[in-house]
Write an enzyme that holds these catalytic residues in place. Sequence first.
Site, mmCIF file in Angstrom:
data_model
loop_
_atom_site.group_PDB
_atom_site.id
_atom_site.type_symbol
_atom_site.label_atom_id
_atom_site.label_comp_id
_atom_site.label_asym_id
_atom_site.label_seq_id
_atom_site.Cartn_x
_atom_site.Cartn_y
_atom_site.Cartn_z
ATOM 1 N N HIS A 111 0.815 -1.228 0.000
ATOM 2 C CA HIS A 111 0.000 0.000 0.000
ATOM 3 C C HIS A 111 0.846 1.275 0.000
ATOM 4 O O HIS A 111 0.333 2.368 -0.216
ATOM 5 C CB HIS A 111 -0.924 0.034 1.225
ATOM 6 C CG HIS A 111 -1.884 -1.108 1.283
ATOM 7 N ND1 HIS A 111 -2.770 -1.389 0.268
ATOM 8 C CD2 HIS A 111 -2.085 -2.070 2.230
ATOM 9 C CE1 HIS A 111 -3.489 -2.462 0.587
ATOM 10 N NE2 HIS A 111 -3.085 -2.899 1.776
HETATM 11 N N1 Q9C Z 1 -11.991 -0.100 8.873
HETATM 12 C C1 Q9C Z 1 -2.325 -5.034 4.638
HETATM 13 O O1 Q9C Z 1 -2.972 -6.072 4.691
HETATM 14 N N2 Q9C Z 1 -7.782 -1.549 7.803
HETATM 15 N N3 Q9C Z 1 -2.852 -3.860 4.999
HETATM 16 C C2 Q9C Z 1 -8.963 -1.327 7.101
HETATM 17 C C3 Q9C Z 1 -11.106 -0.299 7.746
HETATM 18 C C4 Q9C Z 1 -6.544 -1.342 7.102
HETATM 19 C C5 Q9C Z 1 -4.226 -3.784 5.412
HETATM 20 C C6 Q9C Z 1 -10.171 -1.438 7.994
HETATM 21 C C7 Q9C Z 1 -6.045 -2.589 6.469
HETATM 22 C C8 Q9C Z 1 -4.626 -2.474 5.962
HETATM 23 C C9 Q9C Z 1 -0.905 -5.076 4.204
HETATM 24 ZN ZN ZN Z 2 -3.963 -7.000 3.172
#
Ligand code: Q9C
Ligand code: ZN
Length: 651
Positions: free
Chosen positions: A135
Site C-alpha cells: 500500500h
Molecule cells: N476499517 C495489509 O494487509 N484496515 N494492509 C482497514 C477499515 C486497514 C491492510 C479497515 C487494512 C490495511 C498489508
Molecule cells: Zn492485506
Amino acid sequence: MGTALVYHEDMTATRLLWDDPECEIECPERLTAALDGLRQRGLEERCLCLSACEASEEELGLVHSPEYIALVQKTQTLDKEELHALSKQYNAVYFHPDTFHCARLAAGAALQLVDAVLTGAVHNGLALVRPPGHHSQRAAANGFCVFNNVALAAKHAKQKYGLQRILIVDWDVHHGQGIQYIFNDDPSVLYFSWHRYEHGSFWPFLPESDADAVGQGQGQGFTVNLPWNQVGMGNADYLAAFLHVLLPLAFEFDPELVLVSAGFDSAIGDPELLQVLAGGRICAVLEGGYHLESLAQSVCMMVQTLLGDPTPPLLGLMVPCQSALESIQSVQTAQTPYWTSLQQNVAPVLSSSTHSPEERSLRLLGESPTCAVAEDSLSPLLDQLCLRPAPPICTAVASTVPGAALCLPPGVLHQEGSVLREETEAWARLHKSRFQDEDLATLGKILCLLDGIMDGQIRNAIATTTALATAATLDVLIQRCLARRAQRVLCVALGQLDRPLDLADDGRILWLNIRGKDAAIQSMFHFSTPLPQTTGGFLSLILGLVLPLAYGFQPDMVLMALGPAHGLQNAQAALLAAMLRSPVGGRILAVVEEESIRLLARSLAQALHGETPPSLGPFSKATPEEIQALMFLKARLEARWKLLQVAAPPP
Ligand code: Q9C
Ligand code: ZN
C-alpha cells in the site's frame, strides 16, 4: 539450487504503542508464528536461510522521495505522542521508534531475495517481513505499509539486472494500490491483483481498484485488477481466475521474474501454478495475514510448494460462483484490447446455473450457519492440508530403452522391481493380440510403478513401451487403477491411441484424446480434440480445457500417454506434465512410446520432478480452426464441467 528464506529477528521490534483496533492486528507475533510453523514442520532447514540487511537510502530512492525517506528516518527520535500524531496523518498506519530500522530491513530482505534468485544462488524464495509494503506510495505510508518492498524489488531487478519483463502477482485480500501507482505507466512491470472490493465498499475504497483500471500511456494493459464483489470466494473462483485471466496473460507476457505480494489475509496461496513461469524464478514477499494460525499454515504451504513438493488436491465443489464469473468477465472485457490470448477467448455465453458463495459453502460444510462452521472447521482443514508426507521416491522410470540413452536428471530412480510374472501374464492375456512376449517384462515393471504411486512410495513415474503396446498398456493401467479402487482416473492420451472398447462411462474415467483434425464428443467423460500447432492454441488447450477439466474432475491418478504420432514437442510435453501435477497431488504416470522417448525423457522427468519446463518459444496466435475446435468442445462440456465457464449467464 533451492529455496531462500530471508528474515531478521529485528523485524519483530515494531509494534503499536497506543490503542487502535484497526492497527493492532499488525503485530510482531505474525512473524514469530510463521517462523515457528516453518521450524515445527522441518521446512526452515530445507531452505537457504539468509539474514536480512537494511536497504540503503539510495535503494529506497528507487521508489520513494528523499523527503519521505527523511521523514520516516526522523521517526526514530520521536516520542510516543509525536509518533501518534504523525501516524494519524496517514490512512491505517502506526509508527514506532524501530519502524525505520524494520522497514529498511523489510525492503532490504526483498532486494536480497531478488539478488539470490537472479544470481542463480537459488530458484525461488520467500522474504518474511514486517512492515508490509504494497500500500505504500512514493511519498506516503498507507495500510500498515511504510516502504514498498515489492515495488523496490521490481525496480532493483530492472536497474541492477536489466530485466525487461517482471510480473507482480498480488494475492493479498487488499488491493495493492501503491504498487499500481508506481508502475501505472510502465509496460515492463505487469501488476496483477485480485482483491476484495465489494463494489468499492471494502478498504481502501478506491475506484481505481476496479477492473477498468488498466494502466496509462505505455503502461496500458499492464495493470490488471480482478475485484471480488462478494465475500467467500473459494478454490473454484481462484482457479477460474488463474486459468482464464492470470495465466493466459502471464504466458503471453513471458516474464523474466515473478514477484508475489503474498498476503495471507485472503486465502491459502498456491504458487504452484506460477512455477511454470519465468524459469521458476519466483520471489514471494509477505504482505498481510493476521489470523496467526492461518498465516503460519499458509506460509508453510507456500514454502513447501516453493521447495517443489506437490500441492495437496483442492477440496470443495469445483463450481465458480456467479459473482466471480462476473468479475472475471469484467476484467476480460477491460483487458481484451491489450492481450491476444484474451482475444481468442471468445466465450460462449451460457445459461447454466451457478451457485452463490454462501450456498456453496453450506454445501461444503453442512447445514449450520456459515461463519461459525467456517471458523470451527478452519484448523482441521488446514492441518489436513499440511499433512503431506512426501513419498520416499520422487520420480521413477521403467524403460524399454537403455537408461544411458535417456539423459535423465539426477535423482530419478530406475525401476527394477516388477509385479509377479503370473500377474503380468494375467493382465496381458486380456489384450493378447497386442502384447508381444518381449513386452511382458516391461509391463510387469510398469504395473509395479503404478502400485508404487498408488501406495505413496513413488510420487510419479515415466514408462516407455513399444509403439504397438502403448494403447494396450494404457488400457491395462486403467483397469488396474479401477481394480485398486481408484475413484477417479484422468487419462490424457496424445496421438493414435484409441479409446479402449470396454472403457466404463460411469464417471470414474475421464478420457481425453488429443489427436487428429476434429473435435469429437462421445460423452461428458470421453472426448477428443486436435493438437494445436500454435503456442497460443496450445496454451488455450491446456489452460482453457485440460486444466479446468482436471481440477473439476479431482482425480486420484493421472495417466498421461504419448502414443504413436503424438506430435508433442519437448517443451509442450514438459509443460503438460508440470501443469497436470497440481490437480492430482503429483501422482502422474506418463507412458511414452519408445520412438520419441530419447528426445522427451529428460525434460519430462525434470517437469515431473518439479523443475520448470523449457519455454514454448515466442507467442503465436491461435488459428481460427484451433479456436473453433476448442469452442466446440467447451460449449458442450460446460454443462458438466463448470470450471470451463469464463462468462456468467446474463442476469
Ligand atoms: N476499517 C495489509 O494487509 N484496515 N494492509 C482497514 C477499515 C486497514 C491492510 C479497515 C487494512 C490495511 C498489508
Ligand atoms: Zn492485506
